[in-house]
Structures are given as structure tokens and as C-alpha cells.
Enzyme design. Structure first.
Site, PDB file in Angstrom:
ATOM      1  N   ASP A  35       1.733   5.145   1.426  1.00  0.00           N
ATOM      2  CA  ASP A  35       1.293   5.869   2.595  1.00  0.00           C
ATOM      3  C   ASP A  35       2.167   7.504   2.260  1.00  0.00           C
ATOM      4  O   ASP A  35       3.209   7.389   1.747  1.00  0.00           O
ATOM      5  CB  ASP A  35       2.089   5.573   3.936  1.00  0.00           C
ATOM      6  CG  ASP A  35       1.355   4.082   4.418  1.00  0.00           C
ATOM      7  OD1 ASP A  35       0.274   3.823   4.024  1.00  0.00           O
ATOM      8  OD2 ASP A  35       2.186   3.368   4.999  1.00  0.00           O
ATOM      9  N   ASP A  63       1.050  -0.997   0.021  1.00  0.00           N
ATOM     10  CA  ASP A  63      -0.047  -0.121  -0.030  1.00  0.00           C
ATOM     11  C   ASP A  63       0.914   1.097  -0.019  1.00  0.00           C
ATOM     12  O   ASP A  63       2.060   1.202   0.180  1.00  0.00           O
ATOM     13  CB  ASP A  63      -0.935   0.033   1.177  1.00  0.00           C
ATOM     14  CG  ASP A  63      -0.316  -0.387   2.671  1.00  0.00           C
ATOM     15  OD1 ASP A  63       0.918   0.039   2.693  1.00  0.00           O
ATOM     16  OD2 ASP A  63      -0.635  -1.195   3.224  1.00  0.00           O
ATOM     17  N   ASP A 122      10.179   4.013  12.855  1.00  0.00           N
ATOM     18  CA  ASP A 122      10.858   3.011  13.548  1.00  0.00           C
ATOM     19  C   ASP A 122      12.322   2.291  12.922  1.00  0.00           C
ATOM     20  O   ASP A 122      13.171   2.697  13.670  1.00  0.00           O
ATOM     21  CB  ASP A 122       9.982   1.573  13.557  1.00  0.00           C
ATOM     22  CG  ASP A 122       9.393   1.172  12.469  1.00  0.00           C
ATOM     23  OD1 ASP A 122       9.518   1.789  11.245  1.00  0.00           O
ATOM     24  OD2 ASP A 122       8.553   0.154  12.379  1.00  0.00           O
TER      25      ASP A 122
HETATM   26  P1  ATP Z   1       4.155  -2.962   5.338  1.00  0.00           P
HETATM   27  O1  ATP Z   1       4.720  -3.296   3.855  1.00  0.00           O
HETATM   28  O2  ATP Z   1       3.890  -3.863   6.362  1.00  0.00           O
HETATM   29  O3  ATP Z   1       2.937  -2.040   4.894  1.00  0.00           O
HETATM   30  P2  ATP Z   1       5.286  -0.482   6.311  1.00  0.00           P
HETATM   31  O4  ATP Z   1       6.499  -0.156   6.388  1.00  0.00           O
HETATM   32  O5  ATP Z   1       4.278   0.222   5.212  1.00  0.00           O
HETATM   33  O6  ATP Z   1       5.330  -2.001   5.958  1.00  0.00           O
HETATM   34  P3  ATP Z   1       3.131   0.401   8.246  1.00  0.00           P
HETATM   35  O7  ATP Z   1       2.678  -0.317   9.402  1.00  0.00           O
HETATM   36  O8  ATP Z   1       2.126   0.359   7.046  1.00  0.00           O
HETATM   37  O9  ATP Z   1       4.540  -0.455   7.707  1.00  0.00           O
HETATM   38  O10 ATP Z   1       3.672   1.776   8.433  1.00  0.00           O
HETATM   39  C1  ATP Z   1       4.064   2.756   7.750  1.00  0.00           C
HETATM   40  C2  ATP Z   1       5.167   3.588   8.015  1.00  0.00           C
HETATM   41  O11 ATP Z   1       4.791   4.155   9.603  1.00  0.00           O
HETATM   42  C3  ATP Z   1       6.267   2.569   8.659  1.00  0.00           C
HETATM   43  O12 ATP Z   1       7.242   2.386   7.469  1.00  0.00           O
HETATM   44  C4  ATP Z   1       6.957   3.447   9.454  1.00  0.00           C
HETATM   45  O13 ATP Z   1       7.889   4.502   9.025  1.00  0.00           O
HETATM   46  C5  ATP Z   1       6.067   3.928  10.298  1.00  0.00           C
HETATM   47  N1  ATP Z   1       5.645   3.274  11.463  1.00  0.00           N
HETATM   48  C6  ATP Z   1       4.833   2.193  11.438  1.00  0.00           C
HETATM   49  N2  ATP Z   1       4.351   1.521  12.817  1.00  0.00           N
HETATM   50  C7  ATP Z   1       5.423   2.334  13.378  1.00  0.00           C
HETATM   51  C8  ATP Z   1       5.891   2.014  14.853  1.00  0.00           C
HETATM   52  N3  ATP Z   1       5.361   1.274  15.361  1.00  0.00           N
HETATM   53  N4  ATP Z   1       7.030   3.009  15.417  1.00  0.00           N
HETATM   54  C9  ATP Z   1       7.352   3.833  14.410  1.00  0.00           C
HETATM   55  N5  ATP Z   1       7.219   3.984  13.064  1.00  0.00           N
HETATM   56  C10 ATP Z   1       6.289   3.255  12.718  1.00  0.00           C
HETATM   57 MG    MG Z   2       2.442   0.169   4.660  1.00  0.00          MG
END
Ligand code: ATP
Ligand code: MG
Length: 437
Positions: A71, A69, A142
């Protein structure tokens, strides 16, 4: 450009100038970004706001993977975002976010956050709605690989944290002091393992070191959030490896404490393999784009303890149906205290379990009734799984395999019945409240 000029004079140890990688020097092409995400990025930019793709999508694009997805991060406040998009909803309390919906696709738009979050006594973040600028926001993310911004203004990648180098080196590394970052949000313990497995990365030694010791912090995480994480961990196509990595880091027990205990015991001198088999099937099905459901996985995760408890009840003289019902109540209610599994999935696990003794009894009498039951297919798959995991049920498996071949095609429910998207058929039982049991 506003973003670049803002940083030039802000060089402090905590806020180093970002590395800005121009379009010609990275591989992110707009063709690989969803049209809807581009629409959101451009509309924000044209309204005078900063707007960047952020997080997993930037990481995945750099790795040449298809993002799950997209963001978006911006300096527009959620209410300002809502003014720009009719198809927009504001959600979240701890993090206030805008969701811009285009049919099935949702673009999540978050406002840059400052570091002034509110923590509780254990250092956990409980509220985080103080807005800031991009160079505040980056430090709250993170892992370095998740903290890159793709700036729609000039198509550059903005890197404050060495994320590009870590992606190149295949490293999952927490930004800042690992222990403090885990204490702020213990779900990061699970995320470290999840990303390492999914991306085929190593966890940086300093990010890895505190994991085992801090694993108990996960006990304080709300069960609804742990259920969300459970889905991401086990329904993303690398469940087997994730499971093994979680166990290696002593994290699996935080999600399934009783399963962890059972896994430590041998059954007739053999390790328990039902869970592994179920996870392998899940991965296989996803690889073939077949439907998967958390209900089936749950049935496998909790089977040994349910089965053994039901056996105790039968030994005390209860009928089989009642024994399974009671045992299911007990193991499910203990499990949902940890991961808030929605009722439709716990119900599926119960039905799969209730089916097992009926499949064992051979089906001398009217097999059609069972064959046409909406849960037959899942229950049969579960029987095969138990057999493969060493329960020695070959006769029953063969019997039902033949019975299906002999049955008219319409009587066997199609696999689509296993899809989690299937509308619920059962009503909630009266006397139970909430969406989990
Ligand atoms: P995925 O491919 O699983 O969606 P993602 O990296 O996009 O991985 P998300 O959970 O969608 O993960 O979160 C989007 C972004 O928000 C992360 O890449 C990170 O920068 C930030 N983020 C999400 N959860 C946390 C957390 N618990 N602590 C700090 N930053 C976070
Ligand atoms: Mg994501």
C-alpha cells in the site's frame, strides 16, 4: 527533504516529531519491494509528491516476512494519482482510493487523511475523505505496527507512534484511546486478534482490555465487510489459532452466532470438533499451496445446526433431500444476514450437504455418477472430516475411498474443482435476487 523539515517545528503532545530511521539503520531493502510498488512510489515522487510505502507492507518487511500486498500513501489527491497512471481506477466512498493495476497485482494508493472524519451517534466513522498531511494521517491508522512509513525520497522509516519499538517487542497496540478507536470502527476488534495471531504478537493489555465488552459493537457492521474480514481471518494460513483467539475474546459469535452456540454444547459428552478439523485442514492445504474455498469452511461451520434441523424435518416425515434443502435455506439465510457470503459459496455448502445422505446410502447403484460429479471431491472430503470429528462413518468413508481407487482416473474430478476461481456452473435460480442468499 520536504518531509523532515516539515516536522521540526511541530512538536505538540498530539503531534510529536517522528523518529526518522535512516536507511543504514533499518533492514528494508528495495529488493524486497515489488517492482510495481516501486514504480508507483517513484512516479509519484518524480511528479513532486510525497510518496511512502505504508501499513502492513512496511511492518512485514521490517519483520523479514513477505508482504501480502503493498500500500502506498501520498499527498497527491486521488484524481492527481489517476492522471499519473493510465492503469488506475478510483474506488470507495467512505475512503476514496486509487487502485493502480499491473496484471494481477494491484497497488493501493491512498491520500493522507486528516482527522476530520464524520462520525455517527455511536462514534462510528461514516465518511473520511478530508485530505491532510502525513502527520495527520498517521493518527488515524489502527495499530502502531501498522503506522510506519517507508519514505521513497530517502529510504528512511518514519515512526510517529513507537511502532518500531512495538514491532521489536512483538506488541499489537492501538494508537490513541483504545475504547474510542474501537468505537470508531469495531472491525478493529477483529483486526487486533488477527494481527496478533498472524504475527505471533501479544495484544497490549490496554488494547486487549475493552475487547470483550465492546464485541457486541460488531453487530452493527455491514455484513459485506464482515465477510471480507472472515476471509482474512480464516484463509490466511493460521485459521485454527485465529479461531481459538477469537473465541477466547468472545468475538467469534459476532461472525457465526449460531455456531458459537453449538460449540458451547457437547455432543454425546464430547466437545464439537468438526469446525476445528475443517480449519486445520484449511491451514494444512494452504501450507501445501493447495486450493481452499470458503464454501467448504462454511459447510463445516453451519453443519451441526443444519444437520440437526434436517433431522427434525425427516422426523416430521419429509424426504431427506427436501429436509436438507429446507434446513440449508434456514441456516444459510440467517448466516448471510451476519456475513454476506456470495452465492457461489453458499451454493457449494448446499451441494456438499445434499451429497452427504447420498454418500451414506452406500452407493450400491451407479457410484460412477456420484464419482464424476463436480462436487464429489469436496463432499467426500467433508465425509472424511465428519468421521474424524467423531461421527463414526468409517464404513462409508472406506467404501468411497475404494470406489475412487477402482474408478478410471478421469471420472474423479480433480481437486482444482474446489478452487474458488472456478467459473460458476450454475445459474442463479429465478426468483432470487442479489448475490447472496
Ligand atoms: P494485511 O497484511 O492483512 O494486508 P495490513 O496492515 O496491510 O495487513 P490492510 O487492511 O491492508 O492491513 O490495511 C492497510 C493499512 O491501512 C493498515 O496497516 C492500517 O495502517 C490502515 N488501516 C486498515 N484498516 C484500518 C482500520 N480499520 N482502522 C485504521 N486503520 C486501518
Ligand atoms: Mg495490506
Amino acid at each position: 527533504m520536504r518531509m523532515k523539515s516539515e516536522y521540526t517545528d511541530k512538536v505538540t503532545p498530539l503531534r510529536p516529531r517522528p523518529q526518522i530511521v535512516a536507511r543504514a539503520e533499518h533492514n528494508i531493502s528495495r529488493d524486497a519491494i515489488s517492482e510495481n510498488a516501486l514504480k508507483v512510489l517513484y512516479r509519484l515522487k518524480n511528479a513532486g509528491y510525497q510518496s511512502c510505502l505504508v501499513g502492513g507492507s512496511v511492518r512485514d518487511l521490517l519483520l523479514g516476512r513477505e508482504p501480502k500486498d503493498f500500500d502506498v500513501a501520498t499527498n497527491a489527491h486521488p484524481e492527481q494519482v489517476r492522471e499519473l497512471f493510465r492503469n488506475c481506477r478510483l474506488i470507495g466512498r467512505r475512503f476514496r482510493l486509487a487502485h493502480v493495476r499491473f496484471g494481477a497485482e494491484v497497488i493501493e494508493v491512498s491520500t493522507f487523511r486528516a482527522a476530520h472524519h464524520v462520525s455517527d451517534l455511536d462514534g462510528r466513522i461514516v465518511r473520511d475523505n478530508v485530505y491532510g498531511s502525513i502527520d495527520d494521517d498517521v493518527w488515524r491508522r489502527d495499530f502502531t505496527a501498522n503506522a510506519l512509513f517507508y519514505n521513497i525520497d530517502d529510504f528512511s522509516v518514519v515512526d510517529y507512534v513507537g511502532g518500531l519499538a512495538d514491532i521489536r517487542a512483538g506488541l499489537i497496540r492501538l494508537i490513541g484511546d483504545p475504547e474510542q478507536r474501537y468505537r470508531e470502527d469495531p472491525v478493529r476488534l477483529l483486526r487486533a486478534v488477527r494481527f496478533a495471531v498472524k504475527l505471533g504478537f501479544r495484544i497490549h493489555p490496554e488494547t486487549e482490555r475493552p475487547i470483550r465488552e465492546l464485541a457486541p459493537l460488531l453487530e452493527a457492521i455491514p455484513s459485506a465487510r464482515l465477510f471480507e474480514e472472515f476471509l482474512k481471518l480464516f484463509l490466511s494460513g493460521c485459521a485454527v489459532q485465529t479461531f481459538e483467539a477469537l473465541r477466547h475474546h468472545d468475538l467469534f459469535g459476532a461472525l457465526f452466532p449460531e455456531t458459537e452456540v453449538v460449540l458451547g454444547r457437547e455432543e454425546n459428552g464430547f466437545p464439537q470438533t468438526l469446525v476445528i478439523h475443517a480449519l486445520r485442514d484449511t491451514d494444512q492445504r494452504l501450507a501445501e499451496s493447495r486450493p481452499v474455498t470458503p464454501g467448504f469452511l462454511l459447510a463445516a461451520m453451519l453443519w451441526p445446526q443444519m444437520h440437526s434441523l434436517a433431522g427434525d424435518h425427516v422426523a416430521r416425515g419429509l424426504g431427506e433431500f427436501e429436509a436438507v434443502e429446507l434446513a440449508a435455506d434456514a441456516v444459510i439465510s440467517r448466516q448471510v444476514a451476519r456475513t454476506a457470503i456470495p452465492r457461489r459459496f453458499t451454493q457449494m455448502a448446499r451441494e456438499i450437504w445434499q451429497f452427504q445422505p447420498r454418500l451414506m446410502r452406500g452407493a450400491g447403484r451407479r457410484p460412477q455418477r456420484l464419482l464424476s460429479h463436480p462436487r464429489f471431491r469436496a463432499a467426500y472430503d467433508f465425509l472424511l472430516l465428519r468421521n474424524r470429528a467423531g461421527e463414526n462413518l468409517r464404513d462409508a468413508c472406506e467404501w468411497w475411498t475404494t470406489a475412487q481407487k477402482d474408478a478410471p482416473a478421469t471420472e474423479v474430478e480433480s481437486e482444482a474443482a474446489e478452487s474458488p476461481a472456478r467459473p460458476r456452473r450454475r445459474r442463479r435460480r429465478s426468483g432470487r435476487r442479489g448475490n447472496t442468499t
